[in-house]
Scaffold this motif. Structure first.
Motif, PDB file in Angstrom:
ATOM      1  N   GLY A   1      13.932  17.102 -23.520  1.00 55.51           N
ATOM      2  CA  GLY A   1      13.065  18.018 -22.792  1.00 55.51           C
ATOM      3  C   GLY A   1      12.615  17.508 -21.441  1.00 55.51           C
ATOM      4  N   PHE A   2      13.144  16.376 -20.972  1.00 53.70           N
ATOM      5  CA  PHE A   2      12.691  15.757 -19.728  1.00 53.70           C
ATOM      6  C   PHE A   2      13.756  15.812 -18.639  1.00 53.70           C
ATOM      7  CE2 PHE A   2       9.700  14.224 -22.729  1.00 53.70           C
ATOM      8  CZ  PHE A   2       8.584  13.777 -22.047  1.00 53.70           C
ATOM      9  N   SER A   3      13.331  15.524 -17.414  1.00 58.83           N
ATOM     10  CA  SER A   3      14.217  15.314 -16.276  1.00 58.83           C
ATOM     11  C   SER A   3      13.754  14.032 -15.573  1.00 58.83           C
ATOM     12  CB  SER A   3      14.153  16.511 -15.323  1.00 58.83           C
ATOM     13  OG  SER A   3      12.859  16.671 -14.780  1.00 58.83           O
ATOM     14  N   PRO A   4      14.482  13.534 -14.559  1.00 59.34           N
ATOM     15  CA  PRO A   4      14.077  12.282 -13.904  1.00 59.34           C
ATOM     16  C   PRO A   4      12.756  12.403 -13.158  1.00 59.34           C
ATOM     17  CG  PRO A   4      16.343  12.861 -13.358  1.00 59.34           C
ATOM     18  CD  PRO A   4      15.733  14.059 -14.024  1.00 59.34           C
ATOM     19  N   HIS A   5      12.216  11.265 -12.761  1.00 59.40           N
ATOM     20  CA  HIS A   5      10.986  11.269 -11.969  1.00 59.40           C
ATOM     21  C   HIS A   5      11.240  10.854 -10.534  1.00 59.40           C
ATOM     22  CE1 HIS A   5      10.991   6.921 -11.832  1.00 59.40           C
ATOM     23  NE2 HIS A   5       9.772   6.858 -11.352  1.00 59.40           N
ATOM     24  N   GLY A   6      12.423  10.335 -10.247  1.00 52.57           N
ATOM     25  CA  GLY A   6      12.730   9.853  -8.899  1.00 52.57           C
ATOM     26  C   GLY A   6      14.130   9.279  -8.874  1.00 52.57           C
ATOM     27  N   ALA A   7      14.381   8.390  -7.927  1.00 57.32           N
ATOM     28  CA  ALA A   7      15.732   7.871  -7.743  1.00 57.32           C
ATOM     29  C   ALA A   7      16.031   6.623  -8.565  1.00 57.32           C
ATOM     30  CB  ALA A   7      15.981   7.577  -6.264  1.00 57.32           C
ATOM     31  N   GLY A   8      15.031   5.819  -8.893  1.00 58.51           N
ATOM     32  CA  GLY A   8      15.280   4.598  -9.658  1.00 58.51           C
ATOM     33  C   GLY A   8      15.990   3.530  -8.830  1.00 58.51           C
ATOM     34  N   ARG A   9      16.171   2.368  -9.441  1.00 57.48           N
ATOM     35  CA  ARG A   9      16.782   1.227  -8.741  1.00 57.48           C
ATOM     36  C   ARG A   9      17.923   0.657  -9.574  1.00 57.48           C
ATOM     37  NH1 ARG A   9      12.888  -1.122  -5.001  1.00 57.48           N
ATOM     38  NH2 ARG A   9      10.888  -0.051  -5.159  1.00 57.48           N
ATOM     39  N   ASN A  10      18.908   0.082  -8.893  1.00 53.61           N
ATOM     40  CA  ASN A  10      20.001  -0.598  -9.592  1.00 53.61           C
ATOM     41  C   ASN A  10      19.803  -2.108  -9.620  1.00 53.61           C
ATOM     42  OD1 ASN A  10      21.730   1.492 -10.464  1.00 53.61           O
ATOM     43  ND2 ASN A  10      22.432   1.796  -8.362  1.00 53.61           N
ATOM     44  N   TRP A  11      18.843  -2.602  -8.851  1.00 54.34           N
ATOM     45  CA  TRP A  11      18.567  -4.032  -8.832  1.00 54.34           C
ATOM     46  C   TRP A  11      17.094  -4.245  -8.480  1.00 54.34           C
ATOM     47  CZ3 TRP A  11      22.603  -2.094  -5.575  1.00 54.34           C
ATOM     48  CH2 TRP A  11      22.179  -1.702  -4.320  1.00 54.34           C
ATOM     49  N   SER A  12      16.650  -5.467  -8.583  1.00 44.79           N
ATOM     50  CA  SER A  12      15.235  -5.780  -8.379  1.00 44.79           C
ATOM     51  C   SER A  12      14.857  -5.750  -6.896  1.00 44.79           C
ATOM     52  CB  SER A  12      14.919  -7.171  -8.941  1.00 44.79           C
ATOM     53  OG  SER A  12      15.565  -8.158  -8.155  1.00 44.79           O
ATOM     54  N   ARG A  13      13.568  -5.742  -6.653  1.00 50.45           N
ATOM     55  CA  ARG A  13      13.071  -5.809  -5.277  1.00 50.45           C
ATOM     56  C   ARG A  13      13.537  -7.100  -4.594  1.00 50.45           C
ATOM     57  NH1 ARG A  13       8.485  -2.234  -4.551  1.00 50.45           N
ATOM     58  NH2 ARG A  13       8.039  -1.128  -6.488  1.00 50.45           N
ATOM     59  N   THR A  14      13.512  -8.202  -5.336  1.00 47.51           N
ATOM     60  CA  THR A  14      13.939  -9.485  -4.770  1.00 47.51           C
ATOM     61  C   THR A  14      15.415  -9.441  -4.385  1.00 47.51           C
ATOM     62  OG1 THR A  14      12.320 -10.656  -6.118  1.00 47.51           O
ATOM     63  CG2 THR A  14      14.123 -11.954  -5.208  1.00 47.51           C
ATOM     64  N   GLU A  15      16.244  -8.859  -5.251  1.00 47.72           N
ATOM     65  CA  GLU A  15      17.667  -8.749  -4.960  1.00 47.72           C
ATOM     66  C   GLU A  15      17.903  -7.857  -3.753  1.00 47.72           C
ATOM     67  OE1 GLU A  15      21.868  -8.911  -5.124  1.00 47.72           O
ATOM     68  OE2 GLU A  15      20.249 -10.262  -5.729  1.00 47.72           O
ATOM     69  N   HIS A  16      17.102  -6.815  -3.610  1.00 48.79           N
ATOM     70  CA  HIS A  16      17.247  -5.948  -2.440  1.00 48.79           C
ATOM     71  C   HIS A  16      16.956  -6.720  -1.160  1.00 48.79           C
ATOM     72  CE1 HIS A  16      17.119  -2.547   0.233  1.00 48.79           C
ATOM     73  NE2 HIS A  16      15.873  -2.830   0.560  1.00 48.79           N
TER      74      HIS A  16
ATOM     75  N   VAL B   1       7.446   7.102   9.692  1.00 48.14           N
ATOM     76  CA  VAL B   1       7.118   6.327   8.493  1.00 48.14           C
ATOM     77  C   VAL B   1       6.049   5.303   8.838  1.00 48.14           C
ATOM     78  CG1 VAL B   1       7.997   4.775   6.715  1.00 48.14           C
ATOM     79  CG2 VAL B   1       9.420   6.668   7.532  1.00 48.14           C
ATOM     80  N   ARG B   2       4.955   5.309   8.094  1.00 51.27           N
ATOM     81  CA  ARG B   2       3.812   4.440   8.389  1.00 51.27           C
ATOM     82  C   ARG B   2       3.470   3.597   7.167  1.00 51.27           C
ATOM     83  NH1 ARG B   2      -0.136   9.050  11.264  1.00 51.27           N
ATOM     84  NH2 ARG B   2       1.558  10.078  12.453  1.00 51.27           N
ATOM     85  N   PHE B   3       2.987   2.406   7.424  1.00 50.04           N
ATOM     86  CA  PHE B   3       2.558   1.507   6.353  1.00 50.04           C
ATOM     87  C   PHE B   3       1.080   1.194   6.554  1.00 50.04           C
ATOM     88  CE2 PHE B   3       7.123   1.016   6.437  1.00 50.04           C
ATOM     89  CZ  PHE B   3       7.440   1.070   5.081  1.00 50.04           C
ATOM     90  N   TYR B   4       0.288   1.519   5.563  1.00 50.04           N
ATOM     91  CA  TYR B   4      -1.166   1.446   5.645  1.00 50.04           C
ATOM     92  C   TYR B   4      -1.652   0.050   6.013  1.00 50.04           C
ATOM     93  CZ  TYR B   4      -5.975   2.643   4.206  1.00 50.04           C
ATOM     94  OH  TYR B   4      -7.320   2.894   4.174  1.00 50.04           O
ATOM     95  N   ALA B   5      -0.995  -0.980   5.454  1.00 53.51           N
ATOM     96  CA  ALA B   5      -1.402  -2.355   5.747  1.00 53.51           C
ATOM     97  C   ALA B   5      -0.839  -2.855   7.074  1.00 53.51           C
ATOM     98  CB  ALA B   5      -0.958  -3.281   4.616  1.00 53.51           C
ATOM     99  N   GLY B   6       0.023  -2.071   7.690  1.00 55.37           N
ATOM    100  CA  GLY B   6       0.549  -2.420   9.009  1.00 55.37           C
ATOM    101  C   GLY B   6       1.905  -3.086   9.007  1.00 55.37           C
ATOM    102  N   LYS B   7       2.339  -3.652   7.885  1.00 53.31           N
ATOM    103  CA  LYS B   7       3.594  -4.389   7.831  1.00 53.31           C
ATOM    104  C   LYS B   7       4.577  -3.678   6.910  1.00 53.31           C
ATOM    105  CE  LYS B   7       5.397  -9.082   7.155  1.00 53.31           C
ATOM    106  NZ  LYS B   7       5.081 -10.463   6.703  1.00 53.31           N
ATOM    107  N   VAL B   8       5.828  -3.598   7.349  1.00 52.29           N
ATOM    108  CA  VAL B   8       6.858  -2.887   6.587  1.00 52.29           C
ATOM    109  C   VAL B   8       7.087  -3.551   5.230  1.00 52.29           C
ATOM    110  CG1 VAL B   8       9.299  -2.229   6.534  1.00 52.29           C
ATOM    111  CG2 VAL B   8       8.009  -2.116   8.697  1.00 52.29           C
ATOM    112  N   ASP B   9       7.114  -2.735   4.180  1.00 54.76           N
ATOM    113  CA  ASP B   9       7.493  -3.200   2.844  1.00 54.76           C
ATOM    114  C   ASP B   9       8.962  -2.852   2.651  1.00 54.76           C
ATOM    115  OD1 ASP B   9       7.923  -3.767   0.202  1.00 54.76           O
ATOM    116  OD2 ASP B   9       6.335  -2.481  -0.588  1.00 54.76           O
ATOM    117  N   ALA B  10       9.846  -3.837   2.883  1.00 54.04           N
ATOM    118  CA  ALA B  10      11.287  -3.586   2.836  1.00 54.04           C
ATOM    119  C   ALA B  10      11.761  -3.201   1.443  1.00 54.04           C
ATOM    120  CB  ALA B  10      12.050  -4.805   3.335  1.00 54.04           C
TER     121      ALA B  10
END
Length: 468
Positions: free
Chosen positions: A371-386, A408-417
């Motif tokens: 009864g469900f569908s996805p919530h987003g795109a998901g990841r194939n690897w970890s943040r560190t691997e990215h 695209v804006r980042f609230y803390a000022g620095k890009v979260d890659a």
């Protein structure tokens, strides 16, 4: 031992009696019977009525006894490796005694040790609520507001002036109001009636946290109207409910199902604890919806805009159909009446990444998706691997390449890659699999103008976050 040897607590324990405050009286009664000429066997039989019955014990299901449905087609080696990990962890989850079925979505990826429900996972359990299966970010959800012909940049500027990302809550003097009725509901529930939880409910109202949470502004392809979408969960109050729920579930696990993995402990739904926890979940859901509403309304007022329709849906939550409790960890309910306040048209919201449209879909209540569908795109690897795969590119260079033309804006000022589009599964492939597996039908696309995310936090803030 003969009939003249006094009985001891050791004898009672061997017969199955558990030590406790009742032991002295029980032992005295046993020796009185012995002194009156009773035999050991007779005394044991008389006292057997005092032994509490053994609790029901739940054995793990045999491996592969409970199947789960796969709604994921790997397109390359990375996706194949990801799928193998997801299968491994789901097979372990399916051994949990209460579980009767499950499914994985196209966005599935591991979310912890083997045996932990993956992101993009659905688990159906009979008469059981598993706190670990909705995770600490209870009721992570999306809300959409149609803002008509409002200028997208004006809306994004207004949103940046009123929203709040990062750890912790709003400082005194900048807090959003929480209704007394909602706070009273917290205080009336045994799981939420805690000074720290109530304080978090007040401090965190109007905040969005960090990670993949966002505020997005775009344009509907169907109507040409400006649209505001927010993504966040229940923040501190939800995290504290999760912790309290896991503690109660662990007590049941130790007593009734010690072989079950700790992360899959459950609270029986038909117990007093189960009813209180279910009620607490509904209160947290109401708090989270109010939080979304507060940010939307503050943005509307700051932008001088007007609101058309507004709807929302959650994807880290528990839903009930009869005595079956459906746990979605990063999975969106896709049947039209999943909640009383669900969109009357049956639509839900599925974001992909900051450079791609947000999908507006109508669920199909597909059996193969529970009864469900996805919530987003998901990841194939970890943040560190990215980050490793970015190589010599700076986060700023990667952002410029991947989000050309977007604000695209980042609230803390620095890009979260780690939140760049390249860190997620291909959006087109995910949309195609939603269709090919019959999970939902796309009814509109909200093309991006821009978004706000938390961004990379300064070192000091990261240390503060780690202590919370």
């Amino acid at each position: 031992m003969n009939d003249l040897t006094p009985l001891t607590g050791h004898d009672l324990a061997e017969w199955g009696h558990k030590p406790g405050p009742q032991f002295p009286e029980l032992l005295a009664r046993a020796n009185d019977l012995l002194g009156a000429g009773g035999s050991i066997s007779d005394i044991r039989a008389v006292l057997a009525t005092e032994i509490p019955p053994k609790p029901d014990q739940f054995a793990l299901h045999a491996a592969d006894m409970v199947p789960f449905q796969e709604n994921l087609t790997p397109a390359d080696a990375d996706e194949e490796a990801n799928l193998l990990k997801v299968r491994e962890t789901m097979r372990a989850v399916m051994r949990t005694p209460t579980v009767v079925g499950g499914a994985i979505m196209p966005d599935a990826c591991p979310a912890g040790p083997v045996g932990t429900i993956p992101v993009g996972g659905v688990v159906a359990a009979r008469n059981a609520i598993h706190p670990g299966m909705h995770s600490a970010d209870i009721c992570c959800s999306l809300m959409l507001s149609d803002l008509g012909d409002a200028d997208p940049k004006t809306v994004l500027d207004a949103a940046q002036s009123v929203t709040h990302f990062g750890p912790g809550g709003r400082p005194q003097g900048q807090r959003f109001t929480v209704s007394l009725d909602l706070l009273d509901a917290f205080r009336a529930n045994v799981f939420l009636n805690n000074a720290k939880t109530v304080r978090a409910a007040q401090e965190h109202m109007g905040t969005q946290g960090d990670g993949n949470h966002f505020l997005f502004v775009g344009t509907s392809r169907k109507t040409g109207r400006t649209v505001l979408v927010t993504h966040h969960g229940s923040r501190g109050p939800g995290a504290k409910l999760y912790k309290a729920g896991m503690e109660v579930a662990e007590r049941y696990r130790r007593r009734h199902a010690p072989d079950t993995l700790k992360q899959n402990a459950w609270i029986p739904a038909d117990t007093e604890d189960g009813e209180a926890y279910w009620n607490a979940l509904q209160i947290i859901r109401k708090w989270t919806k109010t939080n979304h509403n507060s940010i939307h309304q503050a943005t509307v007022e700051a932008a001088g805009a007007s609101v058309g329709e507004r709807f929302w849906n959650e994807h880290n939550f528990v839903f009930r159909r009869g005595d079956i409790f459906l746990h979605g960890k990063g999975a969106t309910p896709a049947w039209h009446d999943f909640a009383k306040d669900a969109d009357p048209a049956g639509r839900t919201i599925i974001p992909l990444n900051m450079a791609e449209p947000i999908l507006i879909v109508k669920g199909s209540d597909a059996a193969r998706g529970c009864g469900f569908s996805p919530h987003g795109a998901g990841r194939n690897w970890s943040r560190t691997e990215h980050m490793r795969r970015l190589g010599q590119k700076t986060p700023e260079q990667a952002l410029a390449e991947e989000t050309k033309g977007l604000d695209v804006r980042f609230y803390a000022g620095k890009v979260d890659a780690s939140e760049l589009p390249s860190s997620y599964k291909p959006a087109a492939a995910l949309e195609a699999q939603i269709s090919s597996f019959g999970l939902a039908k796309v009814e509109d696309w909200i093309d991006p103008y821009g978004c706000i995310m938390a961004g990379e936090l300064p070192r000091f803030q990261r240390r503060v976050k780690g202590r919370r």
